[in-house]
Motif scaffolding. Structure first.
Motif, PDB file in Angstrom:
ATOM      1  N   SER A   1       0.832  -1.213   0.000  1.00  0.00           N
ATOM      2  CA  SER A   1       0.000   0.000   0.000  1.00  0.00           C
ATOM      3  C   SER A   1       0.863   1.258   0.000  1.00  0.00           C
ATOM      4  O   SER A   1       0.523   2.260  -0.647  1.00  0.00           O
ATOM      5  CB  SER A   1      -0.939  -0.003   1.209  1.00  0.00           C
ATOM      6  N   LYS A   2       1.986   1.222   0.717  1.00  0.00           N
ATOM      7  CA  LYS A   2       2.872   2.384   0.749  1.00  0.00           C
ATOM      8  C   LYS A   2       3.556   2.605  -0.605  1.00  0.00           C
ATOM      9  O   LYS A   2       3.782   3.752  -1.014  1.00  0.00           O
ATOM     10  CB  LYS A   2       3.923   2.203   1.840  1.00  0.00           C
ATOM     11  N   ILE A   3       3.892   1.514  -1.275  1.00  0.00           N
ATOM     12  CA  ILE A   3       4.489   1.643  -2.607  1.00  0.00           C
ATOM     13  C   ILE A   3       3.480   2.256  -3.579  1.00  0.00           C
ATOM     14  O   ILE A   3       3.812   3.143  -4.381  1.00  0.00           O
ATOM     15  CB  ILE A   3       4.972   0.275  -3.113  1.00  0.00           C
ATOM     16  N   VAL A   4       2.235   1.811  -3.495  1.00  0.00           N
ATOM     17  CA  VAL A   4       1.187   2.382  -4.343  1.00  0.00           C
ATOM     18  C   VAL A   4       1.043   3.877  -4.079  1.00  0.00           C
ATOM     19  O   VAL A   4       0.950   4.686  -5.017  1.00  0.00           O
ATOM     20  CB  VAL A   4      -0.155   1.655  -4.078  1.00  0.00           C
ATOM     21  N   GLU A   5       1.056   4.282  -2.805  1.00  0.00           N
ATOM     22  CA  GLU A   5       0.923   5.695  -2.464  1.00  0.00           C
ATOM     23  C   GLU A   5       2.086   6.517  -3.012  1.00  0.00           C
ATOM     24  O   GLU A   5       1.900   7.631  -3.512  1.00  0.00           O
ATOM     25  CB  GLU A   5       0.823   5.861  -0.950  1.00  0.00           C
ATOM     26  N   LEU A   6       3.308   5.970  -2.928  1.00  0.00           N
ATOM     27  CA  LEU A   6       4.472   6.679  -3.454  1.00  0.00           C
ATOM     28  C   LEU A   6       4.352   6.876  -4.963  1.00  0.00           C
ATOM     29  O   LEU A   6       4.635   7.967  -5.492  1.00  0.00           O
ATOM     30  CB  LEU A   6       5.752   5.903  -3.127  1.00  0.00           C
ATOM     31  N   VAL A   7       3.939   5.846  -5.672  1.00  0.00           N
ATOM     32  CA  VAL A   7       3.788   5.935  -7.125  1.00  0.00           C
ATOM     33  C   VAL A   7       2.744   6.995  -7.489  1.00  0.00           C
ATOM     34  O   VAL A   7       2.950   7.801  -8.413  1.00  0.00           O
ATOM     35  CB  VAL A   7       3.407   4.561  -7.712  1.00  0.00           C
ATOM     36  N   ILE A   8       1.631   7.009  -6.763  1.00  0.00           N
ATOM     37  CA  ILE A   8       0.573   7.979  -7.057  1.00  0.00           C
ATOM     38  C   ILE A   8       1.053   9.400  -6.802  1.00  0.00           C
ATOM     39  O   ILE A   8       0.812  10.314  -7.606  1.00  0.00           O
ATOM     40  CB  ILE A   8      -0.680   7.668  -6.220  1.00  0.00           C
ATOM     41  N   VAL A   9       1.747   9.622  -5.679  1.00  0.00           N
ATOM     42  CA  VAL A   9       2.275  10.957  -5.377  1.00  0.00           C
ATOM     43  C   VAL A   9       3.229  11.410  -6.479  1.00  0.00           C
ATOM     44  O   VAL A   9       3.149  12.548  -6.973  1.00  0.00           O
ATOM     45  CB  VAL A   9       2.980  10.978  -4.005  1.00  0.00           C
ATOM     46  N   ALA A  10       4.139  10.528  -6.879  1.00  0.00           N
ATOM     47  CA  ALA A  10       5.095  10.884  -7.926  1.00  0.00           C
ATOM     48  C   ALA A  10       4.380  11.214  -9.230  1.00  0.00           C
ATOM     49  O   ALA A  10       4.741  12.181  -9.920  1.00  0.00           O
ATOM     50  CB  ALA A  10       6.080   9.730  -8.128  1.00  0.00           C
ATOM     51  N   ALA A  11       3.344  10.434  -9.560  1.00  0.00           N
ATOM     52  CA  ALA A  11       2.618  10.675 -10.811  1.00  0.00           C
ATOM     53  C   ALA A  11       1.885  12.009 -10.781  1.00  0.00           C
ATOM     54  O   ALA A  11       1.924  12.777 -11.759  1.00  0.00           O
ATOM     55  CB  ALA A  11       1.621   9.532 -11.050  1.00  0.00           C
ATOM     56  N   VAL A  12       1.220  12.308  -9.671  1.00  0.00           N
ATOM     57  CA  VAL A  12       0.479  13.569  -9.567  1.00  0.00           C
ATOM     58  C   VAL A  12       1.427  14.761  -9.615  1.00  0.00           C
ATOM     59  O   VAL A  12       1.171  15.764 -10.295  1.00  0.00           O
ATOM     60  CB  VAL A  12      -0.376  13.598  -8.282  1.00  0.00           C
ATOM     61  N   LEU A  13       2.553  14.662  -8.897  1.00  0.00           N
ATOM     62  CA  LEU A  13       3.505  15.766  -8.889  1.00  0.00           C
ATOM     63  C   LEU A  13       4.162  15.944 -10.260  1.00  0.00           C
ATOM     64  O   LEU A  13       4.398  17.078 -10.700  1.00  0.00           O
ATOM     65  CB  LEU A  13       4.564  15.533  -7.814  1.00  0.00           C
ATOM     66  N   PHE A  14       4.446  14.848 -10.948  1.00  0.00           N
ATOM     67  CA  PHE A  14       5.021  14.952 -12.291  1.00  0.00           C
ATOM     68  C   PHE A  14       4.033  15.610 -13.247  1.00  0.00           C
ATOM     69  O   PHE A  14       4.403  16.469 -14.060  1.00  0.00           O
ATOM     70  CB  PHE A  14       5.400  13.552 -12.799  1.00  0.00           C
ATOM     71  N   TRP A  15       2.780  15.241 -13.119  1.00  0.00           N
ATOM     72  CA  TRP A  15       1.737  15.873 -13.925  1.00  0.00           C
ATOM     73  C   TRP A  15       1.636  17.363 -13.614  1.00  0.00           C
ATOM     74  O   TRP A  15       1.443  18.191 -14.509  1.00  0.00           O
ATOM     75  CB  TRP A  15       0.407  15.171 -13.635  1.00  0.00           C
ATOM     76  N   SER A  16       1.818  17.724 -12.360  1.00  0.00           N
ATOM     77  CA  SER A  16       1.696  19.122 -11.953  1.00  0.00           C
ATOM     78  C   SER A  16       2.817  19.985 -12.503  1.00  0.00           C
ATOM     79  O   SER A  16       2.635  21.186 -12.712  1.00  0.00           O
ATOM     80  CB  SER A  16       1.682  19.231 -10.427  1.00  0.00           C
ATOM     81  N   LEU A  17       3.988  19.384 -12.730  1.00  0.00           N
ATOM     82  CA  LEU A  17       5.097  20.163 -13.278  1.00  0.00           C
ATOM     83  C   LEU A  17       4.730  20.742 -14.638  1.00  0.00           C
ATOM     84  O   LEU A  17       5.061  21.887 -14.958  1.00  0.00           O
ATOM     85  CB  LEU A  17       6.340  19.282 -13.402  1.00  0.00           C
ATOM     86  N   ASP A  18       4.030  19.979 -15.451  1.00  0.00           N
ATOM     87  CA  ASP A  18       3.625  20.456 -16.769  1.00  0.00           C
ATOM     88  C   ASP A  18       2.460  21.432 -16.682  1.00  0.00           C
ATOM     89  O   ASP A  18       2.317  22.315 -17.523  1.00  0.00           O
ATOM     90  CB  ASP A  18       3.234  19.263 -17.665  1.00  0.00           C
ATOM     91  N   ARG A  19       1.617  21.271 -15.658  1.00  0.00           N
ATOM     92  CA  ARG A  19       0.438  22.123 -15.534  1.00  0.00           C
ATOM     93  C   ARG A  19       0.770  23.495 -14.958  1.00  0.00           C
ATOM     94  O   ARG A  19      -0.049  24.400 -15.029  1.00  0.00           O
ATOM     95  CB  ARG A  19      -0.593  21.432 -14.634  1.00  0.00           C
TER      96      ARG A  19
END
Length: 441
Positions: free
Chosen positions: A386-404
């Motif tokens: 569950s913690k690995i899933v949370e880390l992946v989601i955080v990284a994905a959202v933050l990476f998406w935010s860099l472009d936004r």
């Protein structure tokens, strides 16, 4: 024939759940009451933004990464602390975990590795680096104290003495306040170093008290063991290794957020707001944060688990309503301006971030419930998952935010925390599908 834990013999009532939970909930509330008080003093010292960033934005997440294996040792003590032999073995494991953490932290904080870490990985601003280094050096022994503290808490909870855990936190709060007030008045330390000293001194006082009280549990178990099954070293390692890695991954998530704050727009405002808003939000989150320990104690049968789930839902929803009310009523704005001494713009950003984080108490309380079910059944690998899933989601959202290119980076960071918690909850619910129906002993 083994002696059965009497709490496993009958379904747990709501009053049983409440008796175990309220001292732990109150203890967690005190955990996050102390930090806003520390912040209030630091904000009144020289260079408060830099000092807060050194302690809470960079130093604290990195410390939690190194000391992370100690954080879940209360579950080890709770699950296995049913006889004297197991208490002895789990204490040895806890001490080993703490010593390893201390050696790793010292090897970094007292060597050039800390400069590489701050410049190349965390991207700590140049002016913050000397204070971050000093904070880490002051807290080098933290992993040892934390390990002993957490394993003792687990033994006390399993022994039906969760109220002692609360008293230990009261002692820690008082000692921490004495240190922070004395340091503020005497003006002998920088704000970040003073906060680190208060954290370490108060933890030492709490650990001494818990160790002393846990020896009484050991004396009780010597005469009346709850179970005569002695855990093997392999069994303890199979339990503790995934549980130890899980908070490391959680700390990497926090570090990802801290690193994102330095790369997203609005870095100065974000560095000032994030420590404040995190601690105020954690006051609401704290009430359900120890619910995994309650579930470990009482989640033996389907009836008890249903009551635990309903209790957790009510607790989470009530805390969400309280958090929203604090923000909507203007009380949060008043506290930010007059207690934390924030300016008008920083206060406005803080209020918006708190609205984003409003669902967190419910999400994390339910996560704690499902983690407790898994830990009770000694299935700790899905907790790590569950913690690995949370880390992946955080990284994905933050990476998406860099472009936004969001107006202020802290909004993206707060949104990533909510999305990752919701995803982690969904994973834990799925992982416990085989546990929820049967009986566990």
């Amino acid at each position: 024939m083994s002696s059965r834990d009497p709490r496993n013999a009958a379904e747990a009532s709501y009053s049983d759940i409440l008796r175990t939970w309220w001292p732990l909930g109150a203890k967690q509330l005190l955990v996050f009451v102390a930090d806003p008080i520390y912040i209030a003093f630091i904000m009144r010292m020289s260079h408060p933004d830099l000092e807060l960033g050194a302690l809470y934005t960079y130093g604290w997440p990195f410390l939690l990464l190194v000391a992370a294996p100690a954080i879940t040792l209360n579950a080890l003590g709770n699950v296995f602390g049913k006889n004297v032999a197991n208490i002895r073995r789990t204490r040895f494991v806890a001490l080993a975990v703490g010593i390893v953490g201390m050696l790793i932290l010292s090897a970094i904080a007292f060597t050039p590795l800390v400069s590489f870490l701050m410049s190349s990985i965390l991207k700590v601003p140049e002016e913050e680096r000397p204070m971050v280094r000093t904070v880490l050096q002051v807290l080098a022994i933290y992993p040892v104290l934390k390990s002993i503290c957490m394993i003792s808490q687990g033994h006390l909870i399993r022994g039906g003495r969760s109220y002692e855990v609360l008293w230990s936190r009261v002692i820690r709060l008082v000692v921490g306040l004495v240190v922070i007030v004395a340091g503020y008045e005497l003006e002998v330390l920088q704000g970040g170093v003073l906060g680190a000293t208060a954290i370490l001194g108060s933890l030492a006082a709490q650990t001494i008290y818990l160790w002393w009280k846990s020896t009484q549990v050991r004396a009780d178990l010597l005469e009346h063991p709850l179970d005569d099954q002695i855990a093997s070293v392999g069994g303890l390692l199979r339990f503790v290794v995934p549980m130890s890695i899980a908070p490391i991954v959680g700390s990497l998530t926090l570090l990802s957020m801290a690193a994102a704050l330095g790369r997203l727009p609005g870095v100065v405002a974000s560095l000032a707001v994030w420590p404040v808003v995190t601690n105020f939000n954690q006051i609401g989150v704290s009430l359900g944060k120890s619910f995994d320990q309650v579930t470990i104690v009482h989640g033996a049968d389907p009836g008890s688990r249903d009551r635990l789930r309903r209790f957790g839902l009510l607790l989470g929803v009530g805390t969400v309503v309280g958090t929203a009310g604090l923000n909507a009523s203007g009380l949060l704005d008043f506290l930010m301006r007059h207690f934390e001494a924030l300016d008008a713009e920083t206060t406005r950003i803080t209020g918006r971030v708190m609205w984003i984080l409003t669902p967190m108490p419910l999400l994390l309380t339910l996560c704690a419930y499902y983690r407790g079910l898994l830990a009770r059944n000694r299935r700790t690998v899905p907790i790590l998952g569950s913690k690995i899933v949370e880390l992946v989601i955080v990284a994905a959202v933050l990476f998406w935010s860099l472009d936004r290119d969001p107006g202020t980076g802290i909004y993206a960071v707060a949104s990533s925390a909510v999305v990752s918690a919701a995803t982690g909850l969904a994973y834990l619910w799925w992982a416990t599908r085989g546990v929820r129906a049967g009986r566990s002993d």
